[in-house]
Design a protein around this motif. Structure first.
Motif, PDB file in Angstrom:
ATOM      1  N   LEU A   5      43.609  35.202  35.150  1.00  0.00           N
ATOM      2  CA  LEU A   5      43.343  36.615  34.943  1.00  0.00           C
ATOM      3  C   LEU A   5      42.570  36.785  33.651  1.00  0.00           C
ATOM      4  N   ARG A   6      41.733  37.797  33.627  1.00  0.00           N
ATOM      5  CA  ARG A   6      40.958  38.114  32.431  1.00  0.00           C
ATOM      6  C   ARG A   6      41.570  39.360  31.796  1.00  0.00           C
ATOM      7  N   PRO A   7      42.334  39.189  30.722  1.00  0.00           N
ATOM      8  CA  PRO A   7      42.992  40.342  30.101  1.00  0.00           C
ATOM      9  C   PRO A   7      42.002  41.393  29.603  1.00  0.00           C
ATOM     10  N   ASP A   8      40.781  40.971  29.290  1.00  0.00           N
ATOM     11  CA  ASP A   8      39.777  41.902  28.783  1.00  0.00           C
ATOM     12  C   ASP A   8      39.050  42.646  29.906  1.00  0.00           C
ATOM     13  N   SER A   9      39.366  42.316  31.147  1.00  0.00           N
ATOM     14  CA  SER A   9      38.697  42.939  32.285  1.00  0.00           C
ATOM     15  C   SER A   9      39.244  44.339  32.536  1.00  0.00           C
ATOM     16  N   ALA A  10      38.341  45.242  32.876  1.00  0.00           N
ATOM     17  CA  ALA A  10      38.752  46.604  33.212  1.00  0.00           C
ATOM     18  C   ALA A  10      39.228  46.681  34.656  1.00  0.00           C
ATOM     19  N   GLY A  11      38.933  45.651  35.439  1.00  0.00           N
ATOM     20  CA  GLY A  11      39.292  45.647  36.853  1.00  0.00           C
ATOM     21  C   GLY A  11      40.778  45.431  37.055  1.00  0.00           C
ATOM     22  N   PRO A  12      41.315  45.968  38.160  1.00  0.00           N
ATOM     23  CA  PRO A  12      42.741  45.780  38.445  1.00  0.00           C
ATOM     24  C   PRO A  12      43.074  44.317  38.713  1.00  0.00           C
ATOM     25  N   ILE A  13      44.306  43.955  38.467  1.00  0.00           N
ATOM     26  CA  ILE A  13      44.739  42.573  38.615  1.00  0.00           C
ATOM     27  C   ILE A  13      44.576  42.092  40.048  1.00  0.00           C
ATOM     28  N   PHE A  14      44.912  42.931  41.032  1.00  0.00           N
ATOM     29  CA  PHE A  14      44.793  42.488  42.423  1.00  0.00           C
ATOM     30  C   PHE A  14      43.347  42.154  42.758  1.00  0.00           C
ATOM     31  N   ALA A  15      42.394  42.907  42.204  1.00  0.00           N
ATOM     32  CA  ALA A  15      40.973  42.637  42.452  1.00  0.00           C
ATOM     33  C   ALA A  15      40.558  41.327  41.793  1.00  0.00           C
ATOM     34  N   GLN A  16      41.091  41.042  40.608  1.00  0.00           N
ATOM     35  CA  GLN A  16      40.792  39.775  39.942  1.00  0.00           C
ATOM     36  C   GLN A  16      41.317  38.597  40.757  1.00  0.00           C
ATOM     37  N   LEU A  17      42.503  38.755  41.337  1.00  0.00           N
ATOM     38  CA  LEU A  17      43.067  37.688  42.164  1.00  0.00           C
ATOM     39  C   LEU A  17      42.220  37.455  43.409  1.00  0.00           C
ATOM     40  N   ALA A  18      41.825  38.533  44.072  1.00  0.00           N
ATOM     41  CA  ALA A  18      40.983  38.410  45.268  1.00  0.00           C
ATOM     42  C   ALA A  18      39.644  37.773  44.902  1.00  0.00           C
ATOM     43  N   ASP A  19      39.076  38.181  43.767  1.00  0.00           N
ATOM     44  CA  ASP A  19      37.812  37.594  43.308  1.00  0.00           C
ATOM     45  C   ASP A  19      37.956  36.102  43.046  1.00  0.00           C
ATOM     46  N   ALA A  20      39.110  35.699  42.516  1.00  0.00           N
ATOM     47  CA  ALA A  20      39.345  34.280  42.232  1.00  0.00           C
ATOM     48  C   ALA A  20      39.348  33.467  43.526  1.00  0.00           C
ATOM     49  N   VAL A  21      39.945  34.013  44.578  1.00  0.00           N
ATOM     50  CA  VAL A  21      39.959  33.319  45.866  1.00  0.00           C
ATOM     51  C   VAL A  21      38.544  33.241  46.426  1.00  0.00           C
ATOM     52  N   ARG A  22      37.794  34.348  46.344  1.00  0.00           N
ATOM     53  CA  ARG A  22      36.411  34.337  46.827  1.00  0.00           C
ATOM     54  C   ARG A  22      35.589  33.296  46.070  1.00  0.00           C
ATOM     55  N   ALA A  23      35.787  33.212  44.762  1.00  0.00           N
ATOM     56  CA  ALA A  23      35.046  32.244  43.944  1.00  0.00           C
ATOM     57  C   ALA A  23      35.385  30.815  44.357  1.00  0.00           C
ATOM     58  N   GLU A  24      36.653  30.546  44.643  1.00  0.00           N
ATOM     59  CA  GLU A  24      37.062  29.212  45.084  1.00  0.00           C
ATOM     60  C   GLU A  24      36.433  28.879  46.433  1.00  0.00           C
ATOM     61  N   LEU A  25      36.321  29.870  47.311  1.00  0.00           N
ATOM     62  CA  LEU A  25      35.661  29.667  48.600  1.00  0.00           C
ATOM     63  C   LEU A  25      34.181  29.364  48.403  1.00  0.00           C
ATOM     64  N   CYS A  26      33.533  30.153  47.561  1.00  0.00           N
ATOM     65  CA  CYS A  26      32.101  29.963  47.295  1.00  0.00           C
ATOM     66  C   CYS A  26      31.823  28.580  46.725  1.00  0.00           C
ATOM     67  N   ALA A  27      32.708  28.134  45.848  1.00  0.00           N
ATOM     68  CA  ALA A  27      32.514  26.847  45.183  1.00  0.00           C
ATOM     69  C   ALA A  27      32.888  25.666  46.075  1.00  0.00           C
TER      70      ALA A  27
END
Length: 119
Positions: A5-27
């Protein structure tokens, strides 16, 4: 799988988690059939509410990237495979930018500017 998680992010935590999964898929670090950790385990590890993790998983399910089944957990679907092509596109873009002597900061600014067209 390690969620960050990025504590400095303005985005909600659930969105950060979903983004992390998408990034793992992309990579290419996640593949169809791979299981994600149970929501309770992720929540405990990140010190967040289990409903926050479930919201991320549900959003990914709604996108067709995850299948949620009682007793089986969260499993990456075949639809997740199409995200891998994005990684190839990004690599091609960065190679082209490097060949044109465009630095990472400038490229990042160009991508951010272009992304505003999709909002």
């Amino acid at each position: 799988m390690l969620f960050r998680l990025r504590p400095d992010s303005a985005g909600p935590i659930f969105a950060q988690l979903a983004d992390a999964v998408r990034a793992e898929l992309c990579a290419g670090r996640l593949h169809p059939g791979d299981k994600l950790p149970p929501a309770r385990e992720v929540a405990a590890g990140l010190h967040v509410n289990v409903h926050t993790v479930l919201r991320a998983y549900q959003d990914l399910r709604d996108e067709g990237l995850l299948e949620l089944r009682r007793g089986r957990g969260a499993v990456i679907t075949e639809a997740g495979e199409h995200l891998r092509s994005l990684n190839d596109d990004v690599r091609a873009l960065t190679a082209k930018a490097a060949a044109l002597h465009i630095g990472p900061e400038t490229l990042s600014a160009l991508v951010k500017e272009a992304s505003h067209d999709f909002r």
